[in-house]
Design a protein around this motif. Sequence first.
Motif, PDB file in Angstrom:
ATOM      1  N   THR A 107       0.813  -1.228   0.000  1.00  0.00           N
ATOM      2  CA  THR A 107       0.000   0.000   0.000  1.00  0.00           C
ATOM      3  C   THR A 107       0.842   1.272   0.000  1.00  0.00           C
ATOM      4  O   THR A 107       0.299   2.366  -0.146  1.00  0.00           O
ATOM      5  N   ASN A 108       2.148   1.127   0.160  1.00  0.00           N
ATOM      6  CA  ASN A 108       3.020   2.307   0.207  1.00  0.00           C
ATOM      7  C   ASN A 108       3.391   2.802  -1.180  1.00  0.00           C
ATOM      8  O   ASN A 108       3.397   2.044  -2.153  1.00  0.00           O
ATOM      9  N   SER A 109       3.738   4.081  -1.262  1.00  0.00           N
ATOM     10  CA  SER A 109       4.221   4.655  -2.510  1.00  0.00           C
ATOM     11  C   SER A 109       5.596   4.084  -2.843  1.00  0.00           C
ATOM     12  O   SER A 109       6.498   4.096  -1.989  1.00  0.00           O
ATOM     13  N   PRO A 110       5.805   3.592  -4.065  1.00  0.00           N
ATOM     14  CA  PRO A 110       7.113   3.053  -4.452  1.00  0.00           C
ATOM     15  C   PRO A 110       8.185   4.134  -4.531  1.00  0.00           C
ATOM     16  O   PRO A 110       9.375   3.830  -4.613  1.00  0.00           O
ATOM     17  N   GLN A 111       7.775   5.391  -4.477  1.00  0.00           N
ATOM     18  CA  GLN A 111       8.736   6.502  -4.488  1.00  0.00           C
ATOM     19  C   GLN A 111       9.043   6.988  -3.067  1.00  0.00           C
ATOM     20  O   GLN A 111       9.759   7.972  -2.888  1.00  0.00           O
ATOM     21  N   PHE A 112       8.485   6.306  -2.076  1.00  0.00           N
ATOM     22  CA  PHE A 112       8.706   6.623  -0.668  1.00  0.00           C
ATOM     23  C   PHE A 112       8.323   8.068  -0.338  1.00  0.00           C
ATOM     24  O   PHE A 112       9.031   8.768   0.382  1.00  0.00           O
ATOM     25  N   LEU A 137      19.159  -4.697  18.129  1.00  0.00           N
ATOM     26  CA  LEU A 137      18.527  -4.726  19.440  1.00  0.00           C
ATOM     27  C   LEU A 137      19.484  -4.246  20.527  1.00  0.00           C
ATOM     28  O   LEU A 137      19.058  -3.852  21.614  1.00  0.00           O
ATOM     29  N   LYS A 138      20.795  -4.283  20.232  1.00  0.00           N
ATOM     30  CA  LYS A 138      21.794  -3.742  21.155  1.00  0.00           C
ATOM     31  C   LYS A 138      22.022  -2.272  20.805  1.00  0.00           C
ATOM     32  O   LYS A 138      22.391  -1.939  19.686  1.00  0.00           O
ATOM     33  N   LYS A 139      21.781  -1.405  21.777  1.00  0.00           N
ATOM     34  CA  LYS A 139      21.884   0.031  21.539  1.00  0.00           C
ATOM     35  C   LYS A 139      23.272   0.432  21.045  1.00  0.00           C
ATOM     36  O   LYS A 139      23.409   1.315  20.190  1.00  0.00           O
ATOM     37  N   SER A 140      24.304  -0.240  21.572  1.00  0.00           N
ATOM     38  CA  SER A 140      25.668   0.093  21.154  1.00  0.00           C
ATOM     39  C   SER A 140      25.879  -0.190  19.672  1.00  0.00           C
ATOM     40  O   SER A 140      26.595   0.551  18.981  1.00  0.00           O
ATOM     41  N   TYR A 141      25.260  -1.252  19.163  1.00  0.00           N
ATOM     42  CA  TYR A 141      25.371  -1.577  17.738  1.00  0.00           C
ATOM     43  C   TYR A 141      24.611  -0.534  16.914  1.00  0.00           C
ATOM     44  O   TYR A 141      25.106  -0.048  15.894  1.00  0.00           O
ATOM     45  N   LEU A 142      23.421  -0.207  17.351  1.00  0.00           N
ATOM     46  CA  LEU A 142      22.612   0.788  16.650  1.00  0.00           C
ATOM     47  C   LEU A 142      23.373   2.103  16.524  1.00  0.00           C
ATOM     48  O   LEU A 142      23.397   2.723  15.456  1.00  0.00           O
ATOM     49  N   GLU A 143      24.017   2.504  17.607  1.00  0.00           N
ATOM     50  CA  GLU A 143      24.740   3.773  17.603  1.00  0.00           C
ATOM     51  C   GLU A 143      25.868   3.805  16.571  1.00  0.00           C
ATOM     52  O   GLU A 143      26.194   4.870  16.049  1.00  0.00           O
ATOM     53  N   GLY A 144      26.428   2.645  16.280  1.00  0.00           N
ATOM     54  CA  GLY A 144      27.527   2.591  15.320  1.00  0.00           C
ATOM     55  C   GLY A 144      27.126   2.217  13.918  1.00  0.00           C
ATOM     56  O   GLY A 144      27.971   2.127  13.014  1.00  0.00           O
ATOM     57  N   HIS A 145      25.813   1.983  13.702  1.00  0.00           N
ATOM     58  CA  HIS A 145      25.344   1.552  12.379  1.00  0.00           C
ATOM     59  C   HIS A 145      24.029   2.265  12.033  1.00  0.00           C
ATOM     60  O   HIS A 145      23.000   1.636  11.781  1.00  0.00           O
ATOM     61  N   THR A 146      24.076   3.569  12.027  1.00  0.00           N
ATOM     62  CA  THR A 146      22.848   4.342  11.829  1.00  0.00           C
ATOM     63  C   THR A 146      22.607   4.794  10.390  1.00  0.00           C
ATOM     64  O   THR A 146      21.479   5.093  10.018  1.00  0.00           O
ATOM     65  N   ASN A 147      23.657   4.850   9.601  1.00  0.00           N
ATOM     66  CA  ASN A 147      23.543   5.488   8.284  1.00  0.00           C
ATOM     67  C   ASN A 147      23.295   4.512   7.140  1.00  0.00           C
ATOM     68  O   ASN A 147      23.801   3.382   7.137  1.00  0.00           O
ATOM     69  N   GLY A 148      22.515   4.969   6.178  1.00  0.00           N
ATOM     70  CA  GLY A 148      22.258   4.166   4.992  1.00  0.00           C
ATOM     71  C   GLY A 148      21.705   5.020   3.871  1.00  0.00           C
ATOM     72  O   GLY A 148      21.567   6.242   4.007  1.00  0.00           O
ATOM     73  N   THR A 149      21.396   4.385   2.768  1.00  0.00           N
ATOM     74  CA  THR A 149      20.784   5.079   1.631  1.00  0.00           C
ATOM     75  C   THR A 149      19.615   4.269   1.104  1.00  0.00           C
ATOM     76  O   THR A 149      19.575   3.033   1.240  1.00  0.00           O
ATOM     77  N   LEU A 150      18.675   4.962   0.526  1.00  0.00           N
ATOM     78  CA  LEU A 150      17.525   4.326  -0.103  1.00  0.00           C
ATOM     79  C   LEU A 150      17.301   5.040  -1.426  1.00  0.00           C
ATOM     80  O   LEU A 150      16.945   6.224  -1.441  1.00  0.00           O
ATOM     81  N   GLU A 151      17.544   4.343  -2.522  1.00  0.00           N
ATOM     82  CA  GLU A 151      17.414   4.938  -3.853  1.00  0.00           C
ATOM     83  C   GLU A 151      16.239   4.315  -4.589  1.00  0.00           C
ATOM     84  O   GLU A 151      16.106   3.087  -4.633  1.00  0.00           O
ATOM     85  N   THR A 152      15.371   5.139  -5.151  1.00  0.00           N
ATOM     86  CA  THR A 152      14.201   4.637  -5.861  1.00  0.00           C
ATOM     87  C   THR A 152      14.523   4.381  -7.330  1.00  0.00           C
ATOM     88  O   THR A 152      15.539   4.857  -7.852  1.00  0.00           O
ATOM     89  N   SER A 153      13.634   3.671  -7.997  1.00  0.00           N
ATOM     90  CA  SER A 153      13.839   3.333  -9.411  1.00  0.00           C
ATOM     91  C   SER A 153      13.825   4.578 -10.304  1.00  0.00           C
ATOM     92  O   SER A 153      14.328   4.543 -11.426  1.00  0.00           O
ATOM     93  N   SER A 154      13.255   5.670  -9.796  1.00  0.00           N
ATOM     94  CA  SER A 154      13.222   6.912 -10.575  1.00  0.00           C
ATOM     95  C   SER A 154      14.506   7.715 -10.420  1.00  0.00           C
ATOM     96  O   SER A 154      14.668   8.760 -11.047  1.00  0.00           O
ATOM     97  N   GLY A 155      15.411   7.218  -9.550  1.00  0.00           N
ATOM     98  CA  GLY A 155      16.684   7.889  -9.364  1.00  0.00           C
ATOM     99  C   GLY A 155      16.755   8.787  -8.150  1.00  0.00           C
ATOM    100  O   GLY A 155      17.799   9.369  -7.858  1.00  0.00           O
ATOM    101  N   ARG A 156      15.654   8.897  -7.411  1.00  0.00           N
ATOM    102  CA  ARG A 156      15.673   9.719  -6.206  1.00  0.00           C
ATOM    103  C   ARG A 156      16.432   8.983  -5.109  1.00  0.00           C
ATOM    104  O   ARG A 156      16.183   7.801  -4.845  1.00  0.00           O
ATOM    105  N   LYS A 157      17.355   9.687  -4.443  1.00  0.00           N
ATOM    106  CA  LYS A 157      18.186   9.063  -3.427  1.00  0.00           C
ATOM    107  C   LYS A 157      17.967   9.724  -2.076  1.00  0.00           C
ATOM    108  O   LYS A 157      18.152  10.937  -1.926  1.00  0.00           O
TER     109      LYS A 157
END
Length: 229
Positions: A107-112, A137-157
């Motif tokens: 039900t979500n927009s594919p363009q986010f 689930l470990k807060k210490s892990y979360l704190e060191g792994h927060t960043n990422g990217t999500l790129e759509t098929s239309s090229g939006r990043k």
Amino acid sequence: MRDHTQTLDKRAYHIFNNVIDFIITAGIVIALGIGAFSIFVDVKKTNDLKIGYTGYSMKDLGAVAWLKVAKTDIDFPIMQGKTNMEYLNKNPLGQMDLAGSIFLDSTNSPQFTDPYSVIYGHHLDDGLMFGALDAYLKKSYLEGHTNGTLETSSGRKYQLKLFSCFHVLSDNPIVFNASTQKTTEKVRDYINKQDPNHLSYDESLPIVALSTCVNATSENRVVVFGTIK
């Protein structure tokens, strides 16, 4: 005459045995070939999971987006079906596969562009697919792994920023209700209640939830929440 008949019988018996031996040998060779091919297919599927189908483009797979989380093995195409059952047991190559795909709620927009989106994936051993979410689930892990990217098929990043992780029941009406979620307010309130010590984040941004099962029999889900901008 009897000797001649016996000789013919022996020859016929010998030929019959050779034919049977050939059939048995051929059957073994075919069985070994099928077994080897099955192993090849299983190894290829495992390798595809390990490398996140990075040998393919979104266009090749018909994916709506691509998700990457820095310093993790999460590097996967995001599929989207007409229903949430479509990619539950179908891989991004369109093959029936118990490992399924990483997929966006139908039900979500594919363009986010929605204020709240849910992405699902199976929990596999060795951190494959969304089995990697357990570590959050470990807060210490979360704190060191927060960043990422999500790129759509239309090229939006989009830049992804993860800020919270906890267990959620599979029938939770707030977390798993992307179709009627017009605002992120209910989600934010729920996160504040369940994880009051979550990392800071920009509350004006859309929220994305990454969800996976705890195991095959549990009603609990591991859900990691993040924002995109």
